[in-house]
Scaffold this motif. Structure first.
Motif, short mmCIF file in Angstrom:
data_model
loop_
_atom_site.label_atom_id
_atom_site.label_comp_id
_atom_site.label_asym_id
_atom_site.label_seq_id
_atom_site.Cartn_x
_atom_site.Cartn_y
_atom_site.Cartn_z
N THR A 1 19.65 33.04 16.53
CA THR A 1 20.61 32.10 15.94
C THR A 1 19.99 30.75 15.61
OG1 THR A 1 21.33 31.48 18.17
CG2 THR A 1 22.59 33.20 17.05
N THR A 2 18.87 30.75 14.89
CA THR A 2 18.28 29.53 14.39
C THR A 2 17.88 29.76 12.93
OG1 THR A 2 15.90 29.92 14.72
CG2 THR A 2 17.20 29.32 16.67
N PHE A 3 17.53 28.67 12.25
CA PHE A 3 17.05 28.79 10.87
C PHE A 3 15.52 28.68 10.80
CE2 PHE A 3 21.49 27.98 10.07
CZ PHE A 3 21.74 28.82 9.01
N LEU A 4 14.87 28.85 11.93
CA LEU A 4 13.42 28.93 11.93
C LEU A 4 12.98 30.26 11.30
CD1 LEU A 4 12.80 27.43 15.48
CD2 LEU A 4 12.43 26.29 13.28
N GLU A 5 11.77 30.28 10.75
CA GLU A 5 11.31 31.41 9.95
C GLU A 5 11.40 32.76 10.66
OE1 GLU A 5 9.77 31.31 6.33
OE2 GLU A 5 11.53 30.11 6.81
N PRO A 6 10.97 32.89 11.92
CA PRO A 6 11.02 34.24 12.53
C PRO A 6 12.41 34.85 12.55
CG PRO A 6 9.65 32.76 13.82
CD PRO A 6 10.36 31.90 12.82
N ALA A 7 13.45 34.03 12.65
CA ALA A 7 14.82 34.54 12.70
C ALA A 7 15.46 34.63 11.32
CB ALA A 7 15.69 33.66 13.60
N ALA A 8 15.11 33.71 10.42
CA ALA A 8 15.82 33.61 9.15
C ALA A 8 15.10 34.25 7.97
CB ALA A 8 16.09 32.13 8.82
N HIS A 9 13.79 34.43 8.05
CA HIS A 9 13.03 34.98 6.93
C HIS A 9 12.90 36.48 7.14
CE1 HIS A 9 9.35 34.36 4.07
NE2 HIS A 9 10.12 35.36 3.70
N ILE A 10 13.61 37.24 6.33
CA ILE A 10 13.69 38.69 6.54
C ILE A 10 13.04 39.44 5.37
CG2 ILE A 10 15.76 38.54 7.96
CD1 ILE A 10 17.40 39.26 5.50
N PRO A 11 12.70 40.70 5.57
CA PRO A 11 12.11 41.48 4.47
C PRO A 11 13.15 41.79 3.39
CG PRO A 11 12.51 42.90 6.37
CD PRO A 11 12.77 41.49 6.82
N LEU A 12 12.69 41.87 2.16
CA LEU A 12 13.55 42.26 1.03
C LEU A 12 12.66 42.98 0.02
CD1 LEU A 12 16.16 42.40 -0.53
CD2 LEU A 12 15.74 40.07 -1.35
N ILE A 13 12.76 44.29 -0.01
CA ILE A 13 11.96 45.12 -0.90
C ILE A 13 12.90 46.02 -1.70
CG2 ILE A 13 10.12 46.85 -1.08
CD1 ILE A 13 9.18 45.91 1.69
N ILE A 14 12.75 46.03 -3.01
CA ILE A 14 13.58 46.88 -3.87
C ILE A 14 12.68 47.91 -4.56
CG2 ILE A 14 15.13 46.97 -5.84
CD1 ILE A 14 16.02 44.15 -5.20
N ARG A 15 12.99 49.17 -4.35
CA ARG A 15 12.24 50.26 -4.97
C ARG A 15 13.12 50.86 -6.06
NH1 ARG A 15 12.58 55.94 -6.24
NH2 ARG A 15 10.61 56.95 -5.71
N PRO A 16 12.72 50.77 -7.33
CA PRO A 16 13.57 51.21 -8.43
C PRO A 16 13.62 52.73 -8.55
CG PRO A 16 11.47 50.49 -9.28
CD PRO A 16 11.45 50.19 -7.81
N ALA A 17 14.66 53.19 -9.20
CA ALA A 17 14.77 54.61 -9.53
C ALA A 17 13.95 54.91 -10.78
CB ALA A 17 16.24 54.98 -9.76
N GLY A 18 13.86 56.18 -11.12
CA GLY A 18 13.19 56.56 -12.35
C GLY A 18 11.68 56.55 -12.23
N GLU A 19 11.02 56.62 -13.37
CA GLU A 19 9.57 56.63 -13.40
C GLU A 19 9.05 55.22 -13.14
OE1 GLU A 19 7.72 59.24 -13.61
OE2 GLU A 19 9.44 60.61 -13.89
N TRP A 20 8.20 55.07 -12.14
CA TRP A 20 7.72 53.75 -11.75
C TRP A 20 6.97 53.05 -12.87
CZ3 TRP A 20 6.95 51.54 -6.53
CH2 TRP A 20 7.86 52.06 -5.62
#
Length: 230
Positions: A51-70
């Protein structure tokens, strides 16, 4: 050890999911968004919990893998430094499904693919969790607490691990970011503000009542043991 065990389990479960999608001939037609609801302090800055805004708690992964032919996907292999939040997932998925984005998603969330293409931007992030508040502008991060008053300011471009608190040396920048925070809280009539529209402070816990002191006094106390042990 338990943390790495959780990662191993997650990797295994994702592998099973993707394998099943491939077996059902659905993987080519499936957009995959990998993210998380929060990070984990895991001892950084002497803290546990989230429950803080420090990086380890607030910075999360975000990866988007598209459909179809890469090789036909224009965003393939690209990264984006735009400020993103979990509220962006809904408008992004609606856009992918060619569904008109309703309010409030259209008002508060970004289409992440548009952001990746440079067609949408978020100049400032403002958030709060309990008595913890955060403001991010470009690579500057300001975070404060109303529990006894405390301010932290970091330049993430030169200090990504948030080791140097620049608040004492940059009072003007802190004041401007705090004012932006108070203005945003006023739009939702937040109880965190006093009658003058400023952050209302509450007493902090005396050091003798704290079983685990932290690197940043005031930002995480052992008032809710289950949080520290999360």
């Amino acid at each position: 050890r338990a943390y790495y065990a959780c990662i191993t389990e997650l990797d295994t479960m994702l592998g099973r999911l993707f394998a099943r999608l491939r077996e059902l001939n659905l993987l080519h037609n499936t957009w995959i968004v990998f993210t998380s609801d929060h990070g984990e302090m895991l001892g950084d800055h002497g803290m546990g919990g989230k429950t803080t805004f420090l990086e380890p708690a607030a910075h999360i992964p975000l990866i988007i893998r598209p459909a179809g032919e890469w090789d036909q996907e224009p965003h393939r292999g690209t990264t984006c430094d735009e400020l993103a939040t979990l509220q962006d997932i809904l408008p992004t998925c609606l856009k992918l499904g060619r569904v008109e984005t309703p309010a409030p998603a259209a008002d508060y969330g970004l289409d992440l693919l548009a952001a990746a293409a440079g067609e949408a931007t978020r100049p400032r992030f403002i958030g709060h969790c309990g008595q913890q508040f955060g403001v991010i502008e470009d690579f500057w991060k300001y975070t404060c607490t109303t529990a006894g008053e405390g301010e932290l300011l970091f330049d993430l471009s030169t200090d990504p691990q948030e080791k140097v608190n620049l608040a004492p040396a940059q009072p003007g920048r802190c004041a401007a970011m705090r004012k932006a925070l108070e203005a945003e809280l006023a739009t939702v009539q937040s109880p965190a503000l006093d009658t003058d529209g400023r952050l209302a402070l509450t007493p902090s816990i005396p050091p003798e009542d704290v079983r685990r002191w932290t690197a940043w006094p005031g930002f995480h106390f052992n008032t809710t043991p289950s949080d520290l042990l999360h």
